[in-house]
Enzyme design. Structure first.
Site, PDB file in Angstrom:
ATOM      1  CE  LYS A  66      -3.234  -2.800   1.573  1.00  0.00           C
ATOM      2  NZ  LYS A  66      -4.276  -2.791   3.199  1.00  0.00           N
ATOM      3  CD  GLN A 110      -3.326  -4.786   6.674  1.00  0.00           C
ATOM      4  OE1 GLN A 110      -3.112  -3.609   6.087  1.00  0.00           O
ATOM      5  NE2 GLN A 110      -3.425  -5.275   6.180  1.00  0.00           N
ATOM      6  CG  ASP A 133      -9.535  -0.009   5.123  1.00  0.00           C
ATOM      7  OD1 ASP A 133      -8.938  -0.306   4.061  1.00  0.00           O
ATOM      8  OD2 ASP A 133      -8.495  -0.387   6.415  1.00  0.00           O
TER       9      ASP A 133
END
Ligand code: NDP
Length: 319
Positions: A66, A110, A133
Site C-alpha cells: 500500500k 491493518q 477502508d
C-alpha cells in the site's frame, strides 16, 4: 458424432481471464492525474497514515504494498509499525493524534490486530471522514442506506472490474458467497445498488450449489482453497474469486491448476507456496464465461481503490 464434437468443444472451453492488473493500473493512473491536477505542491498532496501492530508477515507485506502504491502515484504516507505488546489504549491514543492532525487525510489500521485488542472498538475510534477502508459504523450505515460514503476497497474494486469489463450488472442474478464485514456484506450492498438480484450465502447455507448455479455473477469470498468446483458454476457465468489462500502441497497444486500446474510447481519450489483462490481454477475454466485469476485479479484492485478513497478523503476535507 455431432454430440461427440460438441462435448469435446465444451470440455476445451476456457473462461476469459479478467485482467485485474490492467484495470488497477488504469485506476492508479487516473488517481495520479487527479492528484497532479488538484495539488500542485508536493507538500500539500493527500497523506495516508498506515498503522500496523505486531509482526504478522502477511500484514507487513500488505502495508508495504500500500505504501509503495502511494509512492508510485504521489500520495504522501506515514507508516506506524507498533510492537505486538501495544495496548488498546496506546493504539487509541495514536489514532486520536492522527484524527487530530490536519495533514493526515486517511487512516488505515491493518487487520488483524493482535488477540487482546478489540478490532471493532478500535475502528470506532477512527474519524469517519478519514476512514478510507469504509469500516466505521457511520460509513457502513451510509452504504446500507445507499448514500455516498467510503466503500470498502475490495468490493468497490470488484464493481469497477465488472463495469470496466462491460459485464452487465443490472437485472443479473448475483450470488455472493461469504458474509464478512469487509467483503461479502458490502459486496451484496453494492450489487443491489447496481440493480442486481442478490443472494448471499455463508457456511450455514443449505445446498450451496443449488444457489450458486443460478448466478450470472458469482462472487466468492470464503477463505477455502478451490472449494467452488465446476458443478457450482452456471455455464457462461462471470466468476469473481476473492479468496487468497497459500498452498504448498504439490499434488494439490497439480489437481487445481491444470495446464498451469508446472509453472505453479516451480513457484512452490522457489517460494515454498503458491496462491490459489476459493474457486477451482482448472474446473471453473471449463464452465465459466469469465473469471478473475489469483493472483492478478481482485487483490490489485483493492490497493488501487484504497488510493482512490484516500484522494476522495483529501478532496472532501480540504477542497
Ligand atoms: P471471513 O473469514 O471473514 O469470512 C468468510 C465467509 O465465508 C464467512 O461469511 C463464512 O460463513 C463463509 N464461509 C466459510 N466457509 C464456507 C463454506 N464452506 N460455504 C459457504 N460459506 C462459507 O473472510 P474474508 O471475507 O475476510 O475473506 C475471504 C477470503 O478473501 C480469504 O481468502 C481472504 O484472504 C480473501 N480476501 C482477499 C482480499 C483481496 O484483496 N483479494 C481482501 C479481503 C479478503 P459464516 O459467516 O457462516 O462463518
Amino acid at each position: 458424432m455431432a454430440s461427440e464434437e460438441k462435448s469435446t468443444a465444451q470440455i476445451s472451453q476456457r473462461a476469459e481471464l479478467l485482467d485485474g492488473a490492467r484495470i488497477a493500473d488504469d485506476i492508479k493512473r487516473e488517481v495520479a492525474a487527479e492528484i497532479a491536477q488538484l495539488w500542485r505542491k508536493p507538500e500539500q498532496r493527500p497523506c495516508l497514515a498506515a498503522v500496523r501492530v505486531g509482526d504478522d508477515p502477511a500484514s507487513e507485506v500488505y502495508v508495504k504494498n500500500k505504501i509503495r502504491a502511494c509512492e508510485e502515484i504521489g500520495i504522501r504516507s506515514e507508516h506506524h509499525a507498533l510492537p505486538g505488546s501495544t495496548t488498546a489504549s496506546e493504539l487509541r491514543e495514536l489514532i486520536g493524534s492522527l484524527n487530530a492532525r490536519n495533514e493526515i487525510d486517511g487512516i488505515l489500521v491493518q487487520m488483524p490486530l493482535p488477540g487482546g485488542i478489540d478490532q471493532a472498538a478500535i475502528i470506532e475510534t477512527l474519524n469517519p471522514a478519514k476512514d478510507i477502508d469504509g469500516f466505521h459504523p457511520v460509513n457502513v450505515g451510509r452504504l446500507a442506506l445507499g448514500r455516498p460514503t467510503f466503500v470498502p476497497c475490495t468490493p468497490a474494486g470488484i464493481i469497477e472490474l465488472l463495469t470496466r469489463s462491460k459485464i452487465p450488472i443490472r437485472g443479473a442474478n448475483a450470488c455472493v458467497v461469504g458474509r464478512s464485514q469487509i467483503v461479502g456484506r458490502p459486496m451484496a450492498q453494492l450489487l443491489i445498488q447496481n440493480d442486481a438480484t442478490v443472494t448471499i450465502c455463508h457456511s450455514r447455507t443449505q445446498d450451496l450449489k443449488s444457489v450458486t448455479t443460478q448466478a450470472d455473477i458469482l462472487v466468492v469470498a470464503i477463505g477455502s482453497p478451490g472449494l467452488i468446483r465446476r458443478d457450482y458454476i452456471k455455464s457462461g457465468a462471470t466468476v469473481i474469486d476473492v479468496g487468497m489462500n497459500k498452498i504448498s502441497d504439490e499434488s494439490v497444486a497439480r489437481a487445481l491448476f491444470g495446464d498451469e500446474a508446472e509453472r505453479r510447481l516451480e513457484i512452490i519450489k522457489k517460494r515454498g507456496y503458491t496462491l490459489v483462490g476459493d474457486v477451482h481454477p482448472a474446473e471453473a475454466d471449463e464452465v465459466a464465461g469469465r473469471r478473475t485469476p489469483v493472483p492478478g485479479g481482485v487483490g490489485l484492485l483493492t490497493v488501487a481503490m484504497l488510493m482512490r478513497n484516500t484522494v476522495k478523503a483529501a478532496g472532501k476535507r480540504r477542497l
